[in-house]
Design an enzyme around this catalytic site. Sequence first.
Site, PDB file in Angstrom:
ATOM      1  N   ASP A   1       0.701  -0.807  -0.159  1.00  0.00           N
ATOM      2  CA  ASP A   1       0.048   0.059   0.272  1.00  0.00           C
ATOM      3  C   ASP A   1       0.939   1.258   0.226  1.00  0.00           C
ATOM      4  OD1 ASP A   1      -2.076   1.408   0.162  1.00  0.00           O
ATOM      5  OD2 ASP A   1      -3.152   0.806   1.600  1.00  0.00           O
ATOM      6  N   TRP A   2       0.237   2.106  -0.411  1.00  0.00           N
ATOM      7  CA  TRP A   2       1.416   3.526  -0.842  1.00  0.00           C
ATOM      8  C   TRP A   2       1.935   3.814   0.700  1.00  0.00           C
ATOM      9  CZ3 TRP A   2       0.244   1.387  -4.928  1.00  0.00           C
ATOM     10  CH2 TRP A   2       0.443   1.846  -5.419  1.00  0.00           C
TER      11      TRP A   2
END
Length: 826
Positions: free
Chosen positions: A233-234
Amino acid sequence: MSKDYPSRTPVDIAALLDALTPEEQVSLLAGADFWTTEPVARLGIPKLKVSDGPNGARGAGGLTNGTKAAAFPCAIALGASWNVAAAREMGCELAAETRSKGARVLLAPTVNIHRSGLNGRNFECYSEDPMLTSALAVAYIEGLQAQGVGATIKHFVANDSEIERQTISSDVDERTLREIYLAPFEAAVKKAGVWAVMTGYNRLNGVHMDAHKWAMTEVAREQWGYDGIFMSDWFGTNSTAESINAGHDLEMPGPSRYRGARLLTAMEAGEVAPETVRAACARLLKLFERVGAFESEGPEEEVTRDLPETRALIRRLGAEGAVLLKNDGILPLAGAPSVAAIGPNAAVARIMGGGSAQINAPYRVSPLEGLRAALGADKVATAPGCGNNRLIEVLKGDLKLSFFRGRSFEGAPMHTLSEQEANFFWFDLPVEDFDQDNFSVRIETRFTPAESGTYVAGLVNAGFARAYVDGQEIIDGETGWQKGMNFFGLANDEQRGTVELEAGRSYELRIDYYSPDHPDDGITVRALRFGIEKPTGQAEIDAAVALAGARDVALLFVGRNEEWDSEGHDLPHMDLPGDQGALIEAVAAVNPNTVVVLQTGGPVEMPWLDKVKAVVQFWYPGQEVGHAMADVLLGKVGPGGRLPQSFPVAMKDNGAWTQAAISYPGEGGHVRYDEGVFVGYRFHDSRKVPVLFPFGHGLSYTRFGWSTAQVSSTKMTAAGVTLSLEVTNSGDRAGAEVVQLYVTPAEAPVARPEKELRGFAKLALAPGESGLAEITVTARELAFFDVAKGGWSAPAGRYGLVVASSAEAVQERLEITLAEDWFEPA
C-alpha cells in the site's frame, strides 16, 4: 495459478533478467513516482502505470479534481446486489476505464471483511461473509483481467480497521485467518488467477504485512500457488532486507525509501541474495507481459469516457444493490404524488465514500434531480431540514491557485491554475522540480453570502495553513498543529473560526498553505480543505416539517457522506450524524407517508424505525444515484439488493466488542480478534444476539414461491452435492430473488458457527416466470481449518443444508451425510 486471458506477445523474461544490471533490477522494485514504476529504456522496459479503484479508475491529479472518471457503485453496494454476473460486468467496464487513464493495473478489489461495522472503509468492502466476498471478487477480477488489465486484490490481510492503521497489530489465530480473512484472497488466486496483491498497512500478529513471510511466501506462494506480485500500500513498506526476503516485490510509491540504494547496500552486505532480487524482478516483468506493457512506450494520455452504455450500467447496478429494509405497502409510489424531498442528501449527490476511493465524476445526479426528471419539477419540492456533514461545507466557486517555490510566498508564482472546489490533495505538484518540503500555495477567491449572520469557516491541512477574510486572519492552521481524522489521518482535525457576514456583500477569501520544513515520518501528504457555511438549526427543521405536512409523500434522504465513511478513521458510532434522527421523527409526526432513504457505508441504529412507512438502503451507488433512486422508489425497477452485512440493534451488539477495548478498537498497538470465526451473522446466530435486520435480508415489490428443494444425493460425493429448487414470481411486477444456502456442521472437535453461507443463486424473474436455482456444495464447504493437521477437515457425520432467504428466514432444512472423514492439506 494465474490465468493469462488476453493474447500477448511472449517476452523472454529470462533474457531480460540476464541483461539487467543489479542496479537496474533494484530500480524496478520501487515506483518512480506516485503512480508509475521505473523504466529501463535501453532494454525496452517501459513505465507501468497503476490507478486507484475500486469504484472507478481515477485520473492523475487530486482525489476529486483530476481527469474525470466514471463513478460506479461502491463495493458494499455491489455486495448487496449478490450478483456475480454484475460484478464481472463491472470489472469489464472498469478495465476500459483504467486503460482510458493510461494505466494497466487497477488497485482493486478490496476484500477486507466487515468485522466491526465501524471501519472507515466498510463501504469499500463487499461483505461480512467470506463466501459472498469471494464470489464477487473472483467475478470482478475475471472481468478486469479478461480485458488485459491487472487486478490488485487488497489489503492483505486483516486490515479491517482504520485506527492506528500504519502500526496496529491485528492479532488473529490461524483458524480464523484461514476460514474468514484469508478466504477471499485464496479464492482470487485459485479461481481467478489474480495478478497482483496489495499488502495492508497493518501488522499481523506483530509483523508488518510487507515483511510477513508466512502469509506471502508460505501460504500464498507455496500453498496456493500464487505467481503474481506483492506490492505495498502507498508508503506501506517498512523495511529493506526483511521485506524483500519475505517475498514482497514492489514498493510504492516512488521515489524509493527502502529499496534503491538501501537494497543495493543490503545485497553487498549479504543480507539479500541476488537470486531473491532476480525472482522479484521476474514476477514484476511477468506482470508487465500479462498487461501488455511491453507493447507500448508507457502510459498514454488520459481521456474521459462518458458513454451511454456506461451510464446505463451504473444506473442498473445502483438499483441492483438497493435493499428494501421495510415496506408497509407505500412503495413503489403509485401515480404521480406530490413529494417533499427532505434531508441533507436530497439535493446533493452522495455518490461515493471518502479517501483513495474518490474520483472526479463527469457528472452527479442528485435524488432531487432524479425525482424531478421522473415526476416533473412541480411535483417535487425540497428542504434540507438539517446537515449531516462532519466538516464545514466545502467552498465552491472560481478559485485561483498560485504556487511558489519556498514557504514564504516570495517572488512571482511559479505556476497558477484555476479550480472550482477548495479541496486539494497534491499527489503530484504542478511544478515538476518542486520540493514537497519547501513550497507554498496561495488560494484566492471572492465569497458573496446569500444571508446575513454568523458564518463558520473550517480549515483542514496536511502541512500548515492560515485563512483570511478581507485580510483578517480567522483560522490559524499552524500553531499547535497535530494529526487528526482527515486526509488518511495525516492532516489535523478541522480548525474553525466564526465571522459576521452581510448578505450580498462580496468578501475576499485567502488561504495561505505552506509545507512543513522537514520530511514526514512515514506517509507524505500535502493537502488542504477549506469550507464556510451558515449553520442550520431549528428553523430549518421547522421549514422541512411544514413542507412535509403539505405533500402527499415525504421522502427523507438521510445518512452519512464521504466525510464520515472514509479511509483514515473509523466511525465513532452507528447513529445518524447531527439532527437527522430528530428530523425523521418530526417529519413522520406530520406525514403518515414517510419513507426513509438511507445512504451509509454500513449499518446504522434506527430508533425511529417504527414511525416510518418504509426504509430503503441505497449505500453510495455512483454518479447515477438520483436516477437509480427514482427508478426504485417509483417502481420502474424493483429493489434488487439483500444485506451483505448484519444490521445490529445497537453498536455494541456486534461481535467485535466481545472483550471490550482489546478486541475493538484495540489497546497498546494491538487489536485482538477474540470473536474468532464468529463474525457477523455467525456471532448473532451462535450467541443469540438479536439483530435489527439480518444478513441476507431484503424485501421485494413482488411475491415469490419456492418449490421443495431437491438434492442430487443425500451422501457427499467426490463431485459434491447439488441442491436445486424452482422459484416462481407469483406477483404482478418483475423482481429478483436470492436463494441462500447455509451449511450446519456435524459434531466437531472445535466450536463452529450454527450455520455458514456456502452458496447462493440470484434469479431475475418477470411476472409469472419461473427459474431454477442450483447450488453445489463440496466437501470443502463442510470443513473447518484444522490447525493441528495443517489443512481442511470435515468429520464424518450428518450436515444440514439450510435453504433460506436471509440468515433468519429459513425456508427449508435438508440433511446430507459425509460417510468418511475428509481432509485436504492447506
